[in-house]
Design an enzyme around this catalytic site. Structure first.
Site, short mmCIF file in Angstrom:
data_model
loop_
_atom_site.label_atom_id
_atom_site.label_comp_id
_atom_site.label_asym_id
_atom_site.label_seq_id
_atom_site.Cartn_x
_atom_site.Cartn_y
_atom_site.Cartn_z
N GLY A 1 0.65 7.25 9.41
CA GLY A 1 1.36 6.49 10.44
C GLY A 1 2.78 6.17 10.03
O GLY A 1 3.72 6.32 10.81
N THR B 1 1.28 5.84 4.52
CA THR B 1 0.21 6.39 5.35
C THR B 1 0.76 7.47 6.28
O THR B 1 1.98 7.63 6.41
CB THR B 1 -0.44 5.30 6.23
OG1 THR B 1 0.51 4.86 7.20
CG2 THR B 1 -0.90 4.11 5.39
N HIS C 1 0.82 -1.20 0.00
CA HIS C 1 0.00 0.00 0.00
C HIS C 1 0.86 1.26 0.00
O HIS C 1 2.02 1.25 0.42
CB HIS C 1 -0.93 0.02 1.21
CG HIS C 1 -0.21 0.03 2.52
ND1 HIS C 1 0.35 1.17 3.06
CD2 HIS C 1 0.07 -0.96 3.40
CE1 HIS C 1 0.93 0.88 4.21
NE2 HIS C 1 0.78 -0.41 4.44
N GLY C 2 0.27 2.35 -0.44
CA GLY C 2 0.95 3.64 -0.41
C GLY C 2 1.24 4.08 1.02
O GLY C 2 0.63 3.59 1.97
N GLU D 1 -1.68 -7.18 8.04
CA GLU D 1 -0.39 -7.01 8.71
C GLU D 1 -0.44 -7.69 10.08
O GLU D 1 -1.52 -8.02 10.59
CB GLU D 1 -0.08 -5.51 8.84
CG GLU D 1 1.26 -5.16 9.45
CD GLU D 1 2.45 -5.71 8.68
OE1 GLU D 1 2.74 -6.91 8.86
OE2 GLU D 1 3.09 -4.95 7.94
#
Length: 198
Positions: free
Chosen positions: A13, A11, A8-9, A83
Site C-alpha cells: 500500500g 507495505t 513497520h517496514g 494507525e
C-alpha cells in the site's frame, strides 16, 4: 527509560501511495528487507518490553525483529498504537480522494487538527488515543526499562509530539521512515530525542 519507536517496514500500500489506516496491506519485498536490517541495528540493545499495534504490518515487523519465544521480553499487542482510521479514504490514493472528496479534502488541508475522516476517526480522537496509550506505558514502566513500540508513521508522530511538548501543531514536523527506529530518553515528565530514523 529508553523508548525505541519503530515504524513497520514498507507495505504494498505504501509503495502505491495508498492511504493506509486500519486497512492492512502485506509488507513489500523492500519492507521485509528493511525489517531484517532493523533487526541487525537493534541486536545489541537489550529490550525489556515490546508493544505493537494490532495491524498485521506492525505484528509482522515486530516478529521479524524480536524473538517472541523469549521469556526475557514482555510482549503486548496494543490497540492504542493503531494507525488513524481513515474511514472511506482507507485504501484510496491521493488522486482518488482529491477528486471524489474534494470539499472534505480541502477541509483536511485547511486544518487537519479539527478534521474527522468520513466514517472514520477524528484527528483529535486519534491523538488522544495514542497519547493516553503512551502515558499509561510510561506510568507502569521502570526507569531502567528499554521499551520498543512497533507501530505506524502517524502513531510515532503523535508520541513524539506528546512527549516533546509540540502537541497537535508539531504533527507534520517529523518525517518517519519505514523500517527505521527513533530513540527517546524519558525521565519523569520530560523527554529528549536522541535520534530520528536510524
Amino acid at each position: 527509560m529508553k523508548l525505541i519507536l519503530i515504524r513497520h517496514g514498507e507495505t504494498e500500500g505504501n509503495l502505491n501511495g495508498i492511504y493506509q489506516g486500519i486497512k492492512d496491506y502485506p509488507l513489500s519485498e523492500e519492507g521485509k528487507l528493511q525489517n531484517l536490517k532493523l533487526k541487525s541495528k537493534l541486536e545489541n540493545i537489550n529490550v525489556d518490553k515490546v508493544y505493537y499495534s494490532t495491524m498485521e504490518r506492525a505484528k509482522k515487523t515486530a516478529d521479524a525483529i524480536f524473538d517472541f519465544s523469549s521469556s526475557a521480553i514482555y510482549f503486548e499487542e496494543n490497540l492504542s498504537f493503531n494507525e488513524i482510521n481513515f474511514g472511506l479514504w482507507d485504501g484510496k490514493d491521493y488522486k482518488y480522494i482529491s477528486k471524489n472528496y474534494s470539499e472534505q479534502f480541502q477541509s483536511f488541508i485547511d486544518d487537519f487538527k479539527i478534521f474527522k475522516f468520513p466514517e472514520g476517526e477524528s484527528f483529535k480522537d486519534f491523538y488522544n488515543r495514542v497519547s493516553e496509550g503512551i502515558r499509561k506505558i510510561i506510568k507502569v514502566s521502570k526507569e531502567e526499562d528499554n521499551i520498543a513500540i512497533v507501530a505506524h508513521g502517524g502513531t510515532i508522530r503523535v508520541i513524539l509530539c506528546e512527549l516533546l511538548g509540540f502537541n497537535y501543531e508539531g504533527f507534520y514536523k517529523f518525517n518517519i521512515s519505514h523500517g527505521c527506529y527513533s530513540l527517546l530518553t524519558v525521565c519523569k515528565d520530560s523527554a529528549v530525542l536522541e535520534f530520528l530514523n536510524k
